[in-house]
Write a protein that holds these residues in place. Structure first.
Motif, PDB file in Angstrom:
ATOM      1  N   GLN A  90       0.789  -1.545   0.091  1.00 13.71           N
ATOM      2  CA  GLN A  90      -0.746  -0.182   0.049  1.00 13.71           C
ATOM      3  C   GLN A  90       1.246   1.454  -0.252  1.00 13.71           C
ATOM      4  N   ALA A  91       1.715   0.939   0.648  1.00 13.63           N
ATOM      5  CA  ALA A  91       2.610   2.196   0.574  1.00 13.63           C
ATOM      6  C   ALA A  91       3.507   2.799  -0.879  1.00 13.63           C
ATOM      7  N   THR A  92       3.843   1.723  -1.042  1.00 11.66           N
ATOM      8  CA  THR A  92       4.422   1.910  -2.392  1.00 11.66           C
ATOM      9  C   THR A  92       3.856   2.253  -3.067  1.00 11.66           C
ATOM     10  N   LYS A  93       2.099   1.553  -2.998  1.00 13.63           N
ATOM     11  CA  LYS A  93       1.688   2.370  -3.929  1.00 13.63           C
ATOM     12  C   LYS A  93       0.802   4.027  -4.093  1.00 13.63           C
ATOM     13  N   LEU A  94       0.917   4.328  -2.994  1.00 10.34           N
ATOM     14  CA  LEU A  94       0.452   5.834  -2.547  1.00 10.34           C
ATOM     15  C   LEU A  94       1.623   6.119  -2.846  1.00 10.34           C
ATOM     16  N   ALA A  95       2.834   5.947  -3.349  1.00 10.55           N
ATOM     17  CA  ALA A  95       4.123   6.333  -2.962  1.00 10.55           C
ATOM     18  C   ALA A  95       3.618   7.287  -4.412  1.00 10.55           C
TER      19      ALA A  95
END
Length: 332
Positions: free
Chosen positions: A220-225
């Motif tokens: 989720q963090a990678t997708k958002l960043a």
């Protein structure tokens, strides 16, 4: 396509025939189909907003005996992103929970538990998890919640649990927005990154090790960043340059890059830098509140599930210093 157009020829407003069609690939429709006189009116069916979710819940609840004290607005806020079918399933699951408990009507906690069943799956209370793993999960979830509580304008923590679920989660932290949010600022998006990394930070800080428990957080963090940099124009280096497009918003929302290989490499580097910065700031928050992290994780480990009110009460009360420590300091 030609056969469909031929069949549609000859229809007009005086024939008393209405032709309806549905698709989840609207961007690929031939212009001949959508010109005036054919499928000339589009009705997008998006996910319901807060008012829509509340109305859908009330509609399906008419067929179920419900307590008059149920607050459907609270359930609607907690089920952000749910479709109409999901909401119908939640009401049905709540009715089943009431029957299992031998009650004749659905109450608030049935609907709240039904949200979790639809999102994360049924509770796996019989799953044998070692005490060490339960402790790691406790610190992991409190790490998320503690970082969320310290970030400004973050959604309040609603519930924290370490009871495993059938969809693979060993625990989770639920946040519920007070109101429907349509716009996300750069600061809010960055705070979400910090919250995603909070669980891993707690493991590093307390156990000096990391586990596979943060796999979904990492995704989720990678997708958002990446979205912040390539689609939302929140990058200092690229600015308002569109580097990625969403291919189909109705079928998973998969994306494709629109840039050179050299630019793609720079994007990867900036994504890694952004996530690391969020990770370091989240780690510092937990380090500054280490005593509260211990206290809250111990409480969650004992109770297995705590509410947002319990979490905030423990977080805001003064830190309890052991008596033996007080005596040692006095003697010293």
């Amino acid at each position: 396509l030609n056969q469909l157009l031929a069949e549609m020829d000859g229809f007009d407003g005086s024939k008393g025939v209405v032709l309806l069609a549905a698709t989840n690939r609207p961007e690929s429709l031939d212009p001949a189909l959508t010109r005036p006189g054919r499928f000339d009116r589009r009705i997008p069916v998006e996910l319901p907003d807060l008012a829509g979710r509340e109305a859908i819940l009330r509609l399906h609840a008419k067929d179920v005996k419900c307590s008059p004290e149920i607050d459907f607005n609270v359930i609607a806020r907690a089920s952000a992103g749910a479709s109409g079918a999901d909401l119908a399933n939640m009401v049905n699951e709540a009715a089943l929970l009431a029957v299992r408990d031998g009650r004749k009507m659905v109450v608030q906690r049935d609907l709240e538990e039904a949200i979790e069943i639809v999102i994360a799956g049924e509770q796996k209370k019989g799953t044998a998890i070692s005490n060490k793993e339960r402790m790691i999960v406790s610190y992991h979830e409190i790490g998320h919640a503690l970082v969320a509580a310290k970030c400004q304008n973050s959604a309040p923590v609603h519930k924290i649990t370490i009871i495993p679920r059938t969809k693979g989660a060993l625990g989770y932290t639920m946040q519920v927005e007070q109101n429907e949010q349509y716009l996300v600022s750069k600061e809010d998006a960055y705070h979400r990154l910090m919250i995603y990394t909070g669980g891993r930070c707690a493991e590093e800080l307390i156990f000096n090790s990391i586990t596979t428990g943060a796999s979904n957080d990492i995704e989720q963090a990678t997708k958002l960043a990446r979205a912040m940099i390539t689609r939302y124009g929140m990058s200092d280096n690229f600015g308002m340059m569109a580097l990625e497009t969403v291919n189909n918003a109705y079928l998973g929302g998969d994306t494709s890059l629109q840039c050179s290989n050299e630019t793609a490499t720079k994007i990867d580097e900036e994504v890694a830098t952004l996530i690391k910065k969020a990770h370091d700031e989240a780690y510092q928050i937990l380090l500054d509140n280490k005593m509260k992290l211990h206290e809250l994780a111990k409480y969650l480990y004992e109770k297995e599930t705590i509410t947002g009110e319990q979490f905030m009460y423990i977080l805001n009360k003064p830190v309890e210093i052991p008596t033996s420590l007080n005596n040692t300091e006095t003697n010293a």
